[in-house]
Each structure stands twice: as structure tokens, then as C-alpha cells.
Design a protein around this motif. Structure first.
Motif, short mmCIF file in Angstrom:
data_model
loop_
_atom_site.label_atom_id
_atom_site.label_comp_id
_atom_site.label_asym_id
_atom_site.label_seq_id
_atom_site.Cartn_x
_atom_site.Cartn_y
_atom_site.Cartn_z
N ASN A 1 8.09 -4.11 5.28
CA ASN A 1 9.23 -3.41 4.70
C ASN A 1 8.74 -2.07 4.14
O ASN A 1 7.57 -1.93 3.77
CB ASN A 1 9.87 -4.25 3.60
N VAL A 2 9.64 -1.09 4.07
CA VAL A 2 9.29 0.24 3.58
C VAL A 2 10.27 0.64 2.47
O VAL A 2 11.48 0.57 2.65
CB VAL A 2 9.33 1.29 4.70
N THR B 1 0.85 -1.20 0.00
CA THR B 1 0.00 0.00 0.00
C THR B 1 0.88 1.24 0.00
O THR B 1 1.95 1.26 0.62
CB THR B 1 -0.93 0.02 1.23
N ASN B 2 0.44 2.24 -0.73
CA ASN B 2 1.18 3.50 -0.80
C ASN B 2 0.62 4.49 0.21
O ASN B 2 -0.58 4.74 0.26
CB ASN B 2 1.09 4.08 -2.22
N LEU B 3 1.50 5.05 1.02
CA LEU B 3 1.08 6.00 2.04
C LEU B 3 0.94 7.40 1.45
O LEU B 3 1.86 7.90 0.79
CB LEU B 3 2.10 6.04 3.18
N ASP C 1 9.99 -3.44 12.33
CA ASP C 1 10.28 -4.85 12.03
C ASP C 1 10.17 -5.06 10.52
O ASP C 1 9.06 -5.20 9.98
CB ASP C 1 9.30 -5.77 12.77
N LEU C 2 11.31 -5.09 9.86
CA LEU C 2 11.31 -5.23 8.40
C LEU C 2 10.89 -6.62 7.94
O LEU C 2 10.54 -6.79 6.76
CB LEU C 2 12.70 -4.90 7.85
N TYR D 1 5.30 -2.70 2.29
CA TYR D 1 5.20 -4.06 1.75
C TYR D 1 4.95 -5.01 2.92
O TYR D 1 5.84 -5.26 3.74
CB TYR D 1 6.47 -4.46 1.01
N ALA D 2 3.70 -5.53 3.00
CA ALA D 2 3.35 -6.49 4.05
C ALA D 2 3.95 -7.84 3.70
O ALA D 2 3.72 -8.37 2.60
CB ALA D 2 1.83 -6.59 4.17
#
Length: 212
Positions: free
Chosen positions: A172-173, A145-147, A167-168, A179-180
Motif C-alpha cells: 500500500n502507498v 519504508t519512506n521513499l 497491487d495494494l 507499507y509492505a
């Protein structure tokens, strides 16, 4: 040289100025004048050509004049083209007053140099343009999802944002995209470049409950 209005020096030396009335053979006024060759400033170099600062900031512009032994080396003047944006004192110290653009001008008689300046506001707030339930975002594994994040006011000097995950392995970002990855929980933290505004929310990764 005298043109009846002013006296101009042609070269260095000493001469007598005599003033006559029309028809008189003797001067009614005499004055000995000594002239000398000026050693004026011929070049001004400023430490900055362009400056970007925030409202309320202070900054000094350093100046270098050539030749260094010029006779007007102590007669340098400073001016701001818009004092509602930046004020500058006689020593080149600037104070950012309001948002906008202006020029700082350093002058020594007929020689000058300029610095282009922009003043921006500092960030006051960060808001999230997406749905959170009690400061929690719920995602399914292997989704992204895009913030969408809003900053106030617009175009701030410190509005570059960093987004990190606690917690990657769970979330992840990359830039503004989450990214779940696997089931679990992670805290997403959004911080501006100066660190003055920090906000966070929790992300829970798991299968969404089916509704019938």
C-alpha cells in the motif's frame, strides 16, 4: 491659458490664439483653436492578478477598460518589467522566456494595472535516493519504508508527484511511504503532475534470508 511656453485648455470651446511681439499692438500670428473635454480611460482591470507558468509557455492576459467608450481605448500599451523572464506583445500575449519573477504592466496614459508573474522550469528527471538491486526493492511483511525521491531541476512547475502500487494487497502507498502487507510482488510507479516523467520499480515482499 498661455504661459508663453505652452497652451492649456481650461474648458471645451473655440477661441483665437494671438501672439504678439513685445511692444506691438497687432499680433504677428493668430490661430483658431477648438478644445474639447477628454473621455479618458479611468480604470483598467486585468484578467489575472498573478500568473504561474512554465518556461516556453504562452498565455494571453485579457484587459477591460472603463469607460468602454473612452477616446484612448485603442491606445493601451503593454510592457514586461523583465524581458529575460517574459516577453509581451501589444495585444497582451505573453511568452515565458526564462526562470524568474516579473511584472506585466498595462498602461493607458496615466492609468495602469499590473500582473505579478513567476516562471518555473519543467521537470526533467526523477531519481531515487534509496537502494535498489536491479530495479528491485525487497521488504519484509508488515514493515514500512519512506521513499526519498529527488527531482531535477529544483522547484519545477510540474514536480508534484503521485506514487501508486500495482497491487495494494501486497504494497500500500500513502504519500511517500510504502507499507509492505503480505508476500508477493508489486510495481511502484512514480509520475509527475504533467505525466512527462514516469519511473517505476518492483517491490518483492518476503522473509529476508538469514546470513551466517
Amino acid at each position: 491659458v498661455c504661459d508663453s511656453l505652452c497652451v492649456s485648455a481650461k474648458k471645451a470651446g473655440i477661441t483665437d490664439l494671438e501672439v504678439y511681439r513685445n511692444g506691438d499692438k497687432k499680433p504677428f500670428f493668430t490661430k483658431t483653436i477648438q478644445t474639447y473635454k477628454r473621455n479618458r480611460i479611468t480604470k483598467i482591470i486585468l484578467s489575472d492578478d498573478t500568473i504561474l507558468i512554465g518556461v516556453g509557455d504562452d498565455k494571453k492576459i485579457d484587459v477591460e477598460c472603463f469607460p468602454k467608450n473612452a477616446d484612448n481605448i485603442n491606445n493601451v500599451e503593454w510592457k514586461s518589467s523583465d524581458e529575460t523572464v517574459i516577453k509581451v506583445d501589444k495585444n497582451g500575449f505573453m511568452k515565458a522566456i526564462g526562470v524568474g519573477f516579473c511584472r506585466i504592466i498595462c498602461t493607458a496614459e496615466n492609468v495602469s494595472a499590473q500582473c505579478k508573474c513567476q516562471v518555473k522550469p519543467y521537470l526533467e528527471d526523477i531519481s531515487f535516493d534509496f537502494d535498489l538491486e536491479n530495479d528491485v526493492m525487497r521488504l519484509e511483511p508488515m514493515t514500512e519504508t519512506n521513499l526519498k525521491i529527488k527531482t531535477f531541476p529544483d522547484s519545477c512547475i510540474d514536480d508534484d508527484l503521485s506514487i501508486t502500487s500495482s497491487d495494494l494487497d501486497v504494497v500500500n502507498v500513502v504519500k511517500t511511504t510504502l507499507y509492505a502487507r503480505t508476500k508477493g510482488q508489486a510495481v511502484i510507479t512514480v509520475k509527475n503532475s504533467s505525466g512527462s516523467i514516469i519511473k517505476s520499480f518492483e517491490v518483492i515482499i518476503g522473509k529476508k534470508k538469514m546470513s551466517f
